[in-house]
Design a protein around this motif. Sequence first.
Motif, PDB file in Angstrom:
ATOM      1  N   ASP A  58       0.897  -1.025  -0.115  1.00  0.00           N
ATOM      2  CA  ASP A  58      -0.091   0.127  -0.209  1.00  0.00           C
ATOM      3  C   ASP A  58       0.798   1.321   0.031  1.00  0.00           C
ATOM      4  O   ASP A  58       1.918   1.177   0.880  1.00  0.00           O
ATOM      5  CB  ASP A  58      -0.809  -0.145   1.317  1.00  0.00           C
ATOM      6  N   ALA A  59       0.634   2.235  -0.941  1.00  0.00           N
ATOM      7  CA  ALA A  59       1.557   3.494  -0.939  1.00  0.00           C
ATOM      8  C   ALA A  59       1.450   4.177   0.437  1.00  0.00           C
ATOM      9  O   ALA A  59       2.441   4.740   0.662  1.00  0.00           O
ATOM     10  CB  ALA A  59       1.016   4.240  -2.195  1.00  0.00           C
ATOM     11  N   TYR A  60       0.073   4.353   0.928  1.00  0.00           N
ATOM     12  CA  TYR A  60       0.240   4.916   2.213  1.00  0.00           C
ATOM     13  C   TYR A  60       1.172   4.392   3.432  1.00  0.00           C
ATOM     14  O   TYR A  60       1.837   5.052   4.330  1.00  0.00           O
ATOM     15  CB  TYR A  60      -1.312   5.064   2.882  1.00  0.00           C
ATOM     16  N   ALA A  61       1.182   3.107   3.294  1.00  0.00           N
ATOM     17  CA  ALA A  61       2.210   2.613   4.387  1.00  0.00           C
ATOM     18  C   ALA A  61       3.667   2.799   3.951  1.00  0.00           C
ATOM     19  O   ALA A  61       4.434   3.024   4.830  1.00  0.00           O
ATOM     20  CB  ALA A  61       2.198   0.968   4.199  1.00  0.00           C
ATOM     21  N   ILE A  62       3.963   3.277   2.752  1.00  0.00           N
ATOM     22  CA  ILE A  62       5.268   3.559   2.198  1.00  0.00           C
ATOM     23  C   ILE A  62       5.366   4.834   2.610  1.00  0.00           C
ATOM     24  O   ILE A  62       6.500   5.206   3.014  1.00  0.00           O
ATOM     25  CB  ILE A  62       5.579   3.163   0.676  1.00  0.00           C
ATOM     26  N   VAL A  63       4.399   5.706   2.583  1.00  0.00           N
ATOM     27  CA  VAL A  63       4.622   7.241   2.707  1.00  0.00           C
ATOM     28  C   VAL A  63       4.715   7.477   4.327  1.00  0.00           C
ATOM     29  O   VAL A  63       5.689   8.191   4.789  1.00  0.00           O
ATOM     30  CB  VAL A  63       3.361   7.756   2.221  1.00  0.00           C
ATOM     31  N   ASP A  64       4.118   6.440   5.124  1.00  0.00           N
ATOM     32  CA  ASP A  64       4.341   6.465   6.656  1.00  0.00           C
ATOM     33  C   ASP A  64       5.948   6.212   6.967  1.00  0.00           C
ATOM     34  O   ASP A  64       6.289   6.701   7.907  1.00  0.00           O
ATOM     35  CB  ASP A  64       3.327   5.248   7.023  1.00  0.00           C
ATOM     36  N   SER A  65       6.307   5.363   6.127  1.00  0.00           N
ATOM     37  CA  SER A  65       7.836   5.145   6.466  1.00  0.00           C
ATOM     38  C   SER A  65       8.585   6.157   6.208  1.00  0.00           C
ATOM     39  O   SER A  65       9.601   6.751   6.793  1.00  0.00           O
ATOM     40  CB  SER A  65       8.140   3.869   5.749  1.00  0.00           C
ATOM     41  N   ALA A  66       8.189   6.954   5.069  1.00  0.00           N
ATOM     42  CA  ALA A  66       8.889   8.383   4.677  1.00  0.00           C
ATOM     43  C   ALA A  66       8.770   9.313   5.756  1.00  0.00           C
ATOM     44  O   ALA A  66       9.780   9.958   6.063  1.00  0.00           O
ATOM     45  CB  ALA A  66       8.357   8.766   3.478  1.00  0.00           C
ATOM     46  N   ILE A  67       7.733   9.344   6.328  1.00  0.00           N
ATOM     47  CA  ILE A  67       7.461  10.352   7.222  1.00  0.00           C
ATOM     48  C   ILE A  67       8.193   9.981   8.683  1.00  0.00           C
ATOM     49  O   ILE A  67       8.583  10.997   9.424  1.00  0.00           O
ATOM     50  CB  ILE A  67       5.918  10.756   7.679  1.00  0.00           C
ATOM     51  N   LYS A  68       8.124   8.910   8.690  1.00  0.00           N
ATOM     52  CA  LYS A  68       9.048   8.317  10.072  1.00  0.00           C
ATOM     53  C   LYS A  68      10.515   8.684   9.692  1.00  0.00           C
ATOM     54  O   LYS A  68      11.005   9.169  11.014  1.00  0.00           O
ATOM     55  CB  LYS A  68       8.884   6.628  10.202  1.00  0.00           C
ATOM     56  N   VAL A  69      11.028   8.778   8.573  1.00  0.00           N
ATOM     57  CA  VAL A  69      12.380   9.100   8.444  1.00  0.00           C
ATOM     58  C   VAL A  69      12.640  10.523   8.553  1.00  0.00           C
ATOM     59  O   VAL A  69      13.618  10.926   9.165  1.00  0.00           O
ATOM     60  CB  VAL A  69      12.931   8.898   6.925  1.00  0.00           C
ATOM     61  N   ILE A  70      11.763  11.171   8.173  1.00  0.00           N
ATOM     62  CA  ILE A  70      11.779  12.806   8.551  1.00  0.00           C
ATOM     63  C   ILE A  70      11.416  13.008   9.927  1.00  0.00           C
ATOM     64  O   ILE A  70      12.341  13.582  10.597  1.00  0.00           O
ATOM     65  CB  ILE A  70      10.430  13.544   7.924  1.00  0.00           C
ATOM     66  N   GLU A  71      10.633  12.275  10.835  1.00  0.00           N
ATOM     67  CA  GLU A  71      10.540  12.311  12.153  1.00  0.00           C
ATOM     68  C   GLU A  71      11.954  12.227  13.000  1.00  0.00           C
ATOM     69  O   GLU A  71      12.434  12.954  13.673  1.00  0.00           O
ATOM     70  CB  GLU A  71       9.496  11.383  12.473  1.00  0.00           C
ATOM     71  N   GLU A  72      12.553  11.147  12.618  1.00  0.00           N
ATOM     72  CA  GLU A  72      13.872  10.703  12.968  1.00  0.00           C
ATOM     73  C   GLU A  72      15.025  11.497  12.656  1.00  0.00           C
ATOM     74  O   GLU A  72      15.873  11.425  13.260  1.00  0.00           O
ATOM     75  CB  GLU A  72      14.114   9.221  12.838  1.00  0.00           C
ATOM     76  N   SER A  73      15.015  12.199  11.645  1.00  0.00           N
ATOM     77  CA  SER A  73      16.162  12.901  11.349  1.00  0.00           C
ATOM     78  C   SER A  73      16.303  14.213  12.254  1.00  0.00           C
ATOM     79  O   SER A  73      17.325  14.659  12.386  1.00  0.00           O
ATOM     80  CB  SER A  73      15.704  13.724  10.110  1.00  0.00           C
ATOM     81  N   GLY A  74      15.190  14.390  13.228  1.00  0.00           N
ATOM     82  CA  GLY A  74      15.470  15.648  13.952  1.00  0.00           C
ATOM     83  C   GLY A  74      15.025  16.919  13.768  1.00  0.00           C
ATOM     84  O   GLY A  74      14.989  17.873  14.296  1.00  0.00           O
ATOM     85  N   VAL A  75      14.883  17.115  12.123  1.00  0.00           N
ATOM     86  CA  VAL A  75      14.648  18.373  11.769  1.00  0.00           C
ATOM     87  C   VAL A  75      13.211  18.464  12.170  1.00  0.00           C
ATOM     88  O   VAL A  75      12.373  18.076  12.343  1.00  0.00           O
ATOM     89  CB  VAL A  75      14.750  18.593  10.195  1.00  0.00           C
TER      90      VAL A  75
END
Length: 102
Positions: free
Chosen positions: A23-40
């Motif tokens: 599911d594309a939304y599940a992949i987007v959720d992973s992308a948002i998690k990367v952003i969250e974990e980046s600290g920006v």
Amino acid sequence: MDYLNQNMVNVAVQVLPISTEKDAYAIVDSAIKVIEESGVNYTVSPFETVLEGHYDELMQVVKSVQNVCYSQGAQKVMCYVKIQSVAGHDVTIDDKMAKYIE
């Protein structure tokens, strides 16, 4: 002179992963998690996520976002990026959004 890394910039990133198996939304959720974990500093909206920081740091986050889409099962990734910078001044999410937040 490196004008883009002198001050804070905003980068809006939208990823549209294409996968036949996930599911594309599940992949987007992973992308948002990367952003969250980046600290920006970031703000998620329905169509894109806006990041705040120094240019090189944010471009690395954009690269990581695309990579995680592939690692999570995307066969293709459309990635749209918008950048706002101002010579000699920071660009912040709060400055642009303050009048809309009550």
